[in-house]
Design an enzyme around this catalytic site. Structure first.
Site, PDB file in Angstrom:
ATOM      1  CB  SER A  32      -0.930  -0.082   1.215  1.00 10.61           C
ATOM      2  OG  SER A  32      -1.791   0.992   1.270  1.00 10.61           O
ATOM      3  CB  ALA A  67      -9.394  10.675   8.982  1.00 10.28           C
ATOM      4  N   PRO A  80      -2.050   1.567  19.893  1.00  6.63           N
ATOM      5  CG  PRO A  80      -2.306  -0.703  20.433  1.00  6.63           C
ATOM      6  CD  PRO A  80      -2.899   0.651  20.703  1.00  6.63           C
TER       7      PRO A  80
HETATM    8  C1  16G Z   1      -4.268  -0.437   7.245  1.00  7.64           C
HETATM    9  C2  16G Z   1      -5.757  -0.539   7.140  1.00  7.64           C
HETATM   10  C3  16G Z   1      -6.395   0.799   7.365  1.00  7.64           C
HETATM   11  C4  16G Z   1      -5.947   1.362   8.684  1.00  7.64           C
HETATM   12  C5  16G Z   1      -4.446   1.344   8.819  1.00  7.64           C
HETATM   13  C6  16G Z   1      -4.096   1.629  10.246  1.00  7.64           C
HETATM   14  C7  16G Z   1      -6.823  -2.094   5.628  1.00  7.64           C
HETATM   15  C8  16G Z   1      -7.067  -2.470   4.212  1.00  7.64           C
HETATM   16  N1  16G Z   1      -6.111  -1.006   5.812  1.00  7.64           N
HETATM   17  O1  16G Z   1      -3.755   0.402   6.262  1.00  7.64           O
HETATM   18  O2  16G Z   1      -7.766   0.613   7.371  1.00  7.64           O
HETATM   19  O3  16G Z   1      -6.364   2.682   8.812  1.00  7.64           O
HETATM   20  O4  16G Z   1      -3.961   0.053   8.522  1.00  7.64           O
HETATM   21  O5  16G Z   1      -2.748   1.421  10.463  1.00  7.64           O
HETATM   22  O6  16G Z   1      -7.243  -2.748   6.568  1.00  7.64           O
HETATM   23  P1  16G Z   1      -2.176   1.504  11.914  1.00  7.64           P
HETATM   24  O7  16G Z   1      -2.838   0.439  12.759  1.00  7.64           O
HETATM   25  O8  16G Z   1      -0.710   1.296  11.733  1.00  7.64           O
HETATM   26  O9  16G Z   1      -2.476   2.881  12.443  1.00  7.64           O
HETATM   27 ZN    ZN Z   2      -3.642   1.207   0.244  1.00 11.42          ZN
END
Ligand code: 16G
Ligand code: ZN
Length: 533
Positions: free
Chosen positions: A66, A377, A502
């Protein structure tokens, strides 16, 4: 039983690095691409087993990291309806990826076959794709060895966006049924999106050209195709399309860069004219952030919350004009990261629910509404129409031309919107439809509500698992006492709100803060981060 000899010999070609613990997290497995070979091989086997478990229905595998830096890569599984992998299997995937030797692997697989009661005589079908990362081809061949180990029937969808892969999975699994989601090809996808877009904007003034920052990723290829299918209906001006330049992917561009830095990608500064609309995709084209420069050249961002506000209000209005207000209830799902001003704006108009971060939480919560609008967001989101709602729309007998037009628009929206997962290109067309219908400029859209200044920070900690949350991640339950200290800080800031959680994708703890004034939001974020550290 399992073809253990074959698995053993292929697995020996993909040994697990001894020092790494893998975890299937919010976005599947995700880490440095060079460490993922064994994981991809094993995911190939798991996908085959998941398909057998579901009676041979087709499972998707997407190889992408991504918005992460180019050296990262990752892999996630897609369930037959185009949705995220069922939660219980995330645990299975983690266990299997960590088996240290080939024989441990076989043991772990045998135990999965038993506990999940998998009938190995069933067929296994998979479809897979990758983004443009340099580590992709090697990882895909490891994945293919996994399919081979299970004699799975596989279809290579090549280099594709994450949402296109989700689309294909749903199309393949609904093919020939009355719920057919579309033609199971990339062309089918572009045709579906462009056809419904054209229907929705018929009779409206053509939107001025839209600048699209493709993050130097796979979105560049898809947007180029889409542009052709759109023809005169909308002109996309593609920027950051260097998919083969080493190091370019997501570098100082893309949706995550814009959202986190709250800045225009430097590469667009000579391109974007005041008042012109632009948007950024992320590295696999499932996130979208809009923005524009005002007359004074000041940058304004229109993030996932602004998209949710724009789209939800539009759908509510269409439902009302159609005369279906009492029968179709529209709701919105957000996370703690949603700007407080967006939540207030939406709550005045429709039901709003807050859930923990991660698409699967949002998606499931949105499924509870007749029409569920969910956006993070960060720009990931979509709109879900329940099956009874789809049926209602097709059976409904409108009694006036206005009602009939509104129903037609709603039906076209169900085709334009990728209902499997957030899709930057589909969401982009959705935004363009609403802007065309409302004759909104970026500035008018932006003025629906005024964002509270906010700041995101991340803090490296020895053990992020020591941080546990409740109330949709808005409050900490551990470490003990920390939430009380955060609350004391928040109380000192006007309009202050802050939370700590986290990360599910990185070894860090994230801090979010908002307040009435820019300087206050920054200060609050810094001070809360100081408490965490
Ligand atoms: C991933 C998730 C997204 C989330 C992000 C949070 C999917 C397809 N994507 O990119 O929804 O906002 O993780 O990341 O599930 P974090 O837990 O590192 O803050
Ligand atoms: Zn993505």
């Amino acid at each position: 039983s399992l073809p253990t000899k074959l698995i053993q010999s292929l697995s020996d070609l993909h040994p697990k690095p001894s020092h790494i613990h893998f975890q299937y997290g919010t976005a599947g497995f995700r880490t440095l691409g060079s460490t993922l070979d064994s994981v991809l091989f094993r995911v190939g086997i798991i996908a085959a087993l998941r398909s057998k478990k579901l009676d041979g229905r087709t499972i998707g595998v997407m190889v992408t990291a991504s918005h992460n830096p180019e050296p990262d890569n990752g892999v996630k599984l897609v369930d037959p309806r185009g949705e995220m992998l069922e939660a219980a299997w995330e645990g299975h995937a983690t266990t299997i990826s960590n088996a240290s030797t080939s024989s441990d692997l076989i043991e772990a697989l045998e135990s999965l076959v038993q506990t999940a009661k998998i009938d190995l005589s069933k067929p296994a079908n998979v479809v897979y794709a990758r983004d443009t990362r340099p580590s992709g081809p090697g990882l895909v061949s490891a994945l293919e060895d996994g399919f081979k180990a299970m004699s799975a029937t596989s279809r290579n969808a090549g280099v594709a966006t994450t949402p296109i892969l989700h689309y294909l999975v749903k199309c393949i699994n609904t093919k020939g049924t009355k719920y057919s989601y579309g033609d199971d090809s990339e062309e089918g996808y572009y045709r579906k999106l462009s056809t419904s877009y054209k229907k929705l904007v018929a009779g409206k003034a053509v939107q001025p050209p839209l600048i699209v920052d493709c993050a130097n990723g796979v979105g560049a290829l898809a947007a180029e195709q889409l542009n052709e299918y759109l023809g005169d209906a909308l002109q996309l001006v593609l920027e950051n399309t260097s998919i083969t330049t080493p190091g370019a992917l997501n570098n100082a561009c893309g949706a995550d860069y814009v959202k986190v830095s709250q800045k225009l990608p430097p590469s667009l500064s000579s391109v974007l004219k005041p008042g012109q609309r632009a948007c950024s995709l992320d590295g696999d084209a499932d996130r979208l952030i809009y923005y524009y420069l005002d007359d004074r050249g000041v940058f304004h961002m229109l993030d996932g919350d602004k998209i949710a506000a724009l789209v939800a209000a539009f759908i509510v209005e269409l439902v009302k004009v159609a005369g279906l207000e009492d029968q179709i209830k529209v709701g919105v799902v957000q996370t703690a990261y949603a700007n407080g001003a967006s939540t207030r704006y939406l709550q005045e108009r429709l039901p709003v629910k807050c859930v923990p971060t991660g698409v699967k939480h949002l998606h499931h919560a949105a499924e509870r509404y007749n029409v569920g609008v969910y956006f993070e967001a960060n720009g990931h989101g979509t709109v879900l129409f329940s099956q009874p709602t789809l049926d209602k729309l097709t059976e409904y007998q409108p009694s006036t031309p206005a009602q009939s037009r509104a129903v037609e628009h709603l039906v076209s929206l169900t085709e334009l919107i990728n209902q499997t997962v957030g899709d930057a290109l589909s969401d982009m067309l959705l935004v363009e439809v609403v802007l065309a219908h409302k004759s909104y400029s970026g500035e008018e859209w932006n003025s629906l509500y005024v964002d509270l200044p906010n700041r995101l920070a991340k803090v490296s900690v020895p053990n992020r698992n020591a941080f546990r949350t409740e109330d949709a991640e808005r409050r900490l339950v551990s470490p003990p006492g920390l939430q009380t200290k955060i609350d004391e800080l928040i109380n000192r800031y006007q309009g202050g709100r802050s939370f700590v959680r986290p990360s599910g994708t990185e070894d860090v703890v994230r801090v979010y803060a908002e307040a009435a004034l820019r300087t206050q939001a920054d200060e609050l974020a810094m001070r809360v981060a100081g408490l965490v550290y």
